[in-house]
Design a protein around this motif. Structure first.
Motif, PDB file in Angstrom:
ATOM      1  N   ARG A   1       0.855  -1.183   0.000  1.00 53.73           N
ATOM      2  CA  ARG A   1       0.000   0.000   0.000  1.00 53.73           C
ATOM      3  C   ARG A   1       0.893   1.235   0.000  1.00 53.73           C
ATOM      4  O   ARG A   1       1.675   1.448   0.934  1.00 53.73           O
ATOM      5  CB  ARG A   1      -0.915   0.011   1.222  1.00 53.73           C
TER       6      ARG A   1
ATOM      7  N   GLU B   1     -13.774   0.496   1.864  1.00 54.78           N
ATOM      8  CA  GLU B   1     -12.797   0.272   0.802  1.00 54.78           C
ATOM      9  C   GLU B   1     -12.750  -1.191   0.380  1.00 54.78           C
ATOM     10  O   GLU B   1     -12.779  -1.516  -0.809  1.00 54.78           O
ATOM     11  CB  GLU B   1     -11.403   0.722   1.237  1.00 54.78           C
TER      12      GLU B   1
ATOM     13  N   ALA C   1      -1.602   6.528  -0.339  1.00 53.42           N
ATOM     14  CA  ALA C   1      -2.890   5.903  -0.069  1.00 53.42           C
ATOM     15  C   ALA C   1      -3.105   5.735   1.425  1.00 53.42           C
ATOM     16  O   ALA C   1      -4.199   5.978   1.946  1.00 53.42           O
ATOM     17  CB  ALA C   1      -2.980   4.552  -0.774  1.00 53.42           C
ATOM     18  N   THR C   2      -2.066   5.321   2.145  1.00 56.04           N
ATOM     19  CA  THR C   2      -2.170   5.149   3.592  1.00 56.04           C
ATOM     20  C   THR C   2      -2.410   6.483   4.276  1.00 56.04           C
ATOM     21  O   THR C   2      -3.220   6.591   5.204  1.00 56.04           O
ATOM     22  CB  THR C   2      -0.882   4.517   4.150  1.00 56.04           C
TER      23      THR C   2
END
Length: 250
Positions: free
Chosen positions: A112, A226, A116-117
């Motif tokens: 990831r 998500e 995005a994190t």
């Protein structure tokens, strides 16, 4: 005239890009300033860990991981980094020496990306894979595939064993707190009172606290938008970090 219109179009595009950039930067500054979040009072049905009542719960609790987790604890450096802080706390409790920034190795970023994190947090499956990228042995369980008694059995085994750790992914609103999906490590389990002690990674917002096991299970048995799967927990054994030979370093 065509040239003027082209220049106007270019100007609008540049302006839009600039506004988008400013908006993203503003969002990043907000995400990066958890210390500005006002502390909240715990709901009455939750028990602060450092209170007299919380200390009494601890006296009769299974708490094999508590000392190591408390010593290694890091609160989240960004509003979205509850998973990062939980992972780093657990890894360091198991003998590593990581910061939240150094957690993002190349292997972790392949699971990831940092962006995005930072802007969207992480679902449970990604948390598990990111821990595996740090050579941890991880078992991820979604609450929708288990029962509350299954979770109690995991708590009992985990809190009796200093060799493994437990991280929960849950919905704050179900436990009566402000916010949404959240991730934190579990430090103790009182079988007698059917409560667990959570080391909330948003320490600037809520202190460590005890909450009913059934309530936590209900909070985990909610859908992550998500992944479109239920939240749940991760059982983590931190393996010794592989040594690097001189040849490999060179």
């Amino acid at each position: 005239m065509r040239r003027v219109l082209t220049q106007i179009g270019i100007g609008i595009g540049v302006t839009s890009a600039a506004f988008a950039g400013l908006s993203a930067w503003s969002a990043y500054l907000t995400i990066s300033s958890p210390e500005k979040v006002e502390a909240r009072s715990l709901p009455a049905h939750l028990v602060e860990g450092d209170s007299d009542r919380g200390e009494k719960l601890l006296e009769v609790a299974l708490a094999a991981d508590r000392s190591a987790l408390t010593e290694a604890f890091q609160w989240q450096e960004k509003l979205s980094w509850c998973g990062v802080a939980s992972a780093v706390t657990v890894l360091n409790a198991g003998g590593r020496s990581l910061s939240q920034n150094s957690f993002f190795t190349e292997a972790v970023r392949e699971v990831r990306p940092w962006v995005a994190t930072t802007f969207a947090g992480m679902p449970l499956e990604d948390l598990g894979e990111m821990l595996v990228a740090h050579q941890a042995d991880v078992t991820v369980r979604h609450a929708s595939t288990a029962t509350v008694d299954d979770f109690r059995a995991v708590l009992r085994a985990n809190a009796s064993n200093a060799e493994d750790f437990l991280i929960v992914n849950y919905d704050r609103q179900v436990v009566g707190q402000e916010g949404g999906g959240h991730i934190s490590p579990v430090a103790a389990y009182s079988e007698e009172h059917d409560k667990l002690l959570l080391l909330d990674t948003a320490r600037y917002k809520y202190p460590p606290h005890w909450l009913p096991v059934s309530m936590m299970f209900e909070a985990m048995d909610t859908i992550d938008s998500e992944s479109d799967r239920s939240r749940g927990w991760a059982e983590v054994v931190v393996e010794p970090k592989p040594s690097v030979s001189a040849a490999e370093e060179g």
